[in-house]
Design a protein around this motif. Structure first.
Motif, short mmCIF file in Angstrom:
data_model
loop_
_atom_site.label_atom_id
_atom_site.label_comp_id
_atom_site.label_asym_id
_atom_site.label_seq_id
_atom_site.Cartn_x
_atom_site.Cartn_y
_atom_site.Cartn_z
N LEU A 26 -5.51 -4.98 -0.64
CA LEU A 26 -4.78 -6.24 -0.78
C LEU A 26 -4.52 -6.61 -2.23
O LEU A 26 -3.65 -7.44 -2.50
CB LEU A 26 -5.55 -7.36 -0.09
CG LEU A 26 -5.71 -7.25 1.43
CD1 LEU A 26 -6.48 -8.44 1.98
CD2 LEU A 26 -4.34 -7.17 2.10
N ASN A 27 -5.28 -6.02 -3.14
CA ASN A 27 -5.08 -6.30 -4.56
C ASN A 27 -3.91 -5.51 -5.14
O ASN A 27 -3.50 -5.74 -6.28
CB ASN A 27 -6.35 -5.98 -5.34
CG ASN A 27 -6.36 -6.55 -6.73
OD1 ASN A 27 -6.13 -7.74 -6.93
ND2 ASN A 27 -6.63 -5.71 -7.72
N PRO A 32 3.33 -5.08 0.69
CA PRO A 32 4.09 -6.20 1.25
C PRO A 32 3.22 -7.06 2.16
O PRO A 32 2.28 -6.56 2.79
CB PRO A 32 5.20 -5.49 2.06
CG PRO A 32 4.62 -4.15 2.40
CD PRO A 32 3.72 -3.78 1.25
N PHE A 33 3.53 -8.35 2.21
CA PHE A 33 2.83 -9.31 3.08
C PHE A 33 1.34 -9.39 2.77
O PHE A 33 0.53 -9.63 3.67
CB PHE A 33 3.03 -8.97 4.55
CG PHE A 33 4.47 -8.80 4.96
CD1 PHE A 33 5.33 -9.88 4.98
CD2 PHE A 33 4.96 -7.55 5.30
CE1 PHE A 33 6.65 -9.73 5.35
CE2 PHE A 33 6.28 -7.39 5.67
CZ PHE A 33 7.13 -8.49 5.70
N ALA A 34 0.97 -9.18 1.50
CA ALA A 34 -0.45 -9.21 1.13
C ALA A 34 -1.06 -10.58 1.41
O ALA A 34 -2.18 -10.68 1.91
CB ALA A 34 -0.61 -8.84 -0.34
#
Length: 232
Positions: A26-27, A32-34
């Protein structure tokens, strides 16, 4: 006490490892869409624990629960499994729910730690031909080690306080197989036929001393990290 530490020893490494892996993904600024994924993974944290426990009783119900229906449809089991009614599976079922419930907190801790890593270090390493594993082993882990100590202790202390989840899911049963120390204190003081307030108070003091000891270790770890930052 032993069951409480067993609960922590099993769940803490799982939470730390999985949360770190997800936090690294997520970093990534290219993902996309994190933000949507972060919100979805953190959502169980803000859900009331008592409600989660009641809902999980239905989900793991051997008589028509979604988990058993899925296992039967996939042919993985021949008959329903009483996850919360069997002393050999109840504690590990609660552990799994606990990891899912509080996974988002540990993930946020790791994300905050990852924000301290300079992105230019990764860029320089990629120029030198480093792959993803090289980046993780040579840059990410060495820089996160001081934070890992703090996050690990915070997670360990948090895992020792699972009273509401266990009380709503199993009540400490079956056959006391999920009775951790705070549930034991509650049963001795309020749920016993003859309340043993003195005995429950002694157990509570013991539990408090253990928690204070862990808090002192956390304080020393934080001070160590600050010294490392100043020296670097």
């Amino acid at each position: 006490v032993g069951r409480t530490f067993l609960f922590a020893v099993v769940t803490v490494p799982i939470r730390l490892t999985l949360a770190l892996a997800v936090a690294i993904m997520l970093n990534n600024p290219r993902l996309p869409f994190a933000r949507l994924f972060r919100t979805a993974l953190f959502l169980p944290v803000v859900t009331t624990t008592a409600i989660v426990g009641v809902v999980m009783q239905f989900i793991f119900d051997p008589a028509g629960g979604p988990v058993n229906l899925l296992l039967l449809d996939l042919g993985l089991v021949d008959r329903p499994i009483n996850f919360l009614g069997d002393s050999s599976t109840a504690i590990y079922t609660v552990m799994g729910v606990h990891v899912w419930k509080w996974f988002g907190v540990t993930m946020i801790y790791w994300l905050a730690a990852l924000q301290t890593v300079n992105p230019e270090l990764y860029e320089a390493a990629r120029v030198d031909g480093a792959n993803a594993w090289d980046l993780f082993r040579g840059i990410t882990m060495p820089l996160l080690l001081p934070f890992a100590l703090i996050i690990g202790i915070i997670t360990f202390i948090d895992t020792m306080e699972v009273f509401d989840l266990i009380l709503t899911m199993t009540g400490g049963g079956p056959f006391f197989s999920t009775e951790v120390i705070d549930v034991f204190i509650y049963r001795q003081a309020f749920a016993a036929t003859i309340p043993r307030l003195g005995y429950a108070s002694a157990a509570a003091v013991t539990f408090g001393i253990l928690t204070i000891a862990l808090a002192i270790i956390q304080f020393l770890a934080i001070r160590h990290v600050r010294k490392e930052k100043v020296s670097s």
